[in-house]
Design a protein around this motif. Structure first.
Motif, PDB file in Angstrom:
ATOM      1  N   ILE A 177       9.878  -0.119 100.623  1.00  0.00           N
ATOM      2  CA  ILE A 177      10.500  -0.068 101.953  1.00  0.00           C
ATOM      3  C   ILE A 177      11.607   0.967 101.963  1.00  0.00           C
ATOM      4  CG2 ILE A 177      11.764  -1.406 103.683  1.00  0.00           C
ATOM      5  CD1 ILE A 177      10.298  -3.903 102.520  1.00  0.00           C
ATOM      6  N   GLU A 232       5.552  -4.244  98.689  1.00  0.00           N
ATOM      7  CA  GLU A 232       5.818  -3.157  99.625  1.00  0.00           C
ATOM      8  C   GLU A 232       7.008  -2.333  99.141  1.00  0.00           C
ATOM      9  OE1 GLU A 232       4.810  -4.957 103.924  1.00  0.00           O
ATOM     10  OE2 GLU A 232       6.374  -6.003 102.822  1.00  0.00           O
ATOM     11  N   HIS A 241      15.239   3.537  98.394  1.00  0.00           N
ATOM     12  CA  HIS A 241      14.266   2.539  98.826  1.00  0.00           C
ATOM     13  C   HIS A 241      14.479   1.226  98.072  1.00  0.00           C
ATOM     14  CE1 HIS A 241      12.461   4.083  95.131  1.00  0.00           C
ATOM     15  NE2 HIS A 241      11.856   2.906  95.044  1.00  0.00           N
ATOM     16  N   GLN A 287       2.487  -0.167 101.977  1.00  0.00           N
ATOM     17  CA  GLN A 287       1.758  -1.288 101.392  1.00  0.00           C
ATOM     18  C   GLN A 287       1.232  -0.890 100.015  1.00  0.00           C
ATOM     19  OE1 GLN A 287       1.159  -4.228 103.740  1.00  0.00           O
ATOM     20  NE2 GLN A 287       2.959  -3.069 104.391  1.00  0.00           N
ATOM     21  N   THR A 317       0.734   2.372 105.962  1.00  0.00           N
ATOM     22  CA  THR A 317       2.138   2.384 106.343  1.00  0.00           C
ATOM     23  C   THR A 317       2.353   1.659 107.663  1.00  0.00           C
ATOM     24  OG1 THR A 317       2.357   4.528 105.253  1.00  0.00           O
ATOM     25  CG2 THR A 317       4.098   3.912 106.777  1.00  0.00           C
ATOM     26  N   THR A 371      10.375   1.692 107.245  1.00  0.00           N
ATOM     27  CA  THR A 371       9.000   2.029 106.891  1.00  0.00           C
ATOM     28  C   THR A 371       8.558   1.173 105.720  1.00  0.00           C
ATOM     29  OG1 THR A 371       9.385   4.305 107.607  1.00  0.00           O
ATOM     30  CG2 THR A 371       7.440   3.913 106.254  1.00  0.00           C
ATOM     31  N   PHE A 372       7.405   0.513 105.884  1.00  0.00           N
ATOM     32  CA  PHE A 372       6.820  -0.352 104.857  1.00  0.00           C
ATOM     33  C   PHE A 372       5.572   0.347 104.321  1.00  0.00           C
ATOM     34  CE2 PHE A 372       9.132  -4.256 106.015  1.00  0.00           C
ATOM     35  CZ  PHE A 372       9.534  -3.956 107.318  1.00  0.00           C
ATOM     36  N   ARG A 381       9.821  -4.896  97.800  1.00  0.00           N
ATOM     37  CA  ARG A 381       9.790  -6.304  98.190  1.00  0.00           C
ATOM     38  C   ARG A 381       8.449  -6.905  97.773  1.00  0.00           C
ATOM     39  NH1 ARG A 381       9.862  -7.977 104.580  1.00  0.00           N
ATOM     40  NH2 ARG A 381       7.615  -7.639 104.468  1.00  0.00           N
ATOM     41  N   ALA A 411      13.439  -6.886 106.797  1.00  0.00           N
ATOM     42  CA  ALA A 411      12.810  -6.126 105.710  1.00  0.00           C
ATOM     43  C   ALA A 411      13.128  -6.758 104.359  1.00  0.00           C
ATOM     44  CB  ALA A 411      13.277  -4.676 105.747  1.00  0.00           C
TER      45      ALA A 411
END
Length: 157
Positions: A71, A69, A55, A83, A91, A80-81, A58, A31
């Motif tokens: 994360i 993202e 969180h 977008q 997600t 969990t990403f 990135r 991640a």
């Protein structure tokens, strides 16, 4: 919208056994820096640009697309990403769980759309087919576990 899911056993027969903690370290590392887990040249940039108690954010360039993202990490359980920018919106989740026999599994699931494309149009249908194929996310899960075993063998986990 595209919904796809895949699940693989973490410790198939014949492979070096991984603990939940080792797989979790691999998922967290992936991640934070996808370059360690993707084929050479596919991810050319991956930087954590913001971080808080709940969180981190990135920014990456993957397959020529700039992606941002948000994360979240549910320790030892789920990444969990979300977008925020890039070609997809939605997600993506990677989750560790034990089955009824206590065997550890890694599951991928996503609910995404293609930004600026017709919902359920030909582009989304093509992506759905790719996600669900043998070269889709099941392959990515197996690759993640293989790379995690490699990092463990190198003493990097």
């Amino acid at each position: 919208m595209i919904y796809s899911t895949a699940t693989v056993p973490v410790n198939p027969e014949g492979e070096t056994k991984l603990t939940r903690g080792q797989v979790w370290k691999g998922l967290e590392l992936k991640a934070r820096d996808a370059r360690l887990f993707l084929p050479p040249g596919l991810c050319t940039r991956c930087d954590v640009v913001e971080e808080s108690a709940t969180h981190f954010v990135r920014e990456a360039t993957i397959a020529g697309s700039d992606i941002r993202e948000i994360i979240t990490l549910d320790p030892q359980s789920k990444v969990t990403f979300f977008q925020a920018t890039g070609p997809r919106e939605g997600t993506i989740i990677n989750e560790l769980f034990e089955d009824e026999a206590g065997a550890l599994h890694l599951k991928f699931y996503c609910y995404v759309g293609l930004r600026g494309k017709e919902p359920d149009g030909t582009e989304e249908q093509a992506e759905q087919t790719q996600f669900d194929s043998d070269k889709g996310y099941k392959s990515a899960l197996m690759s993640t576990l293989k790379r995690t075993r490699g990092l463990l063998a190198e003493g990097r986990l």
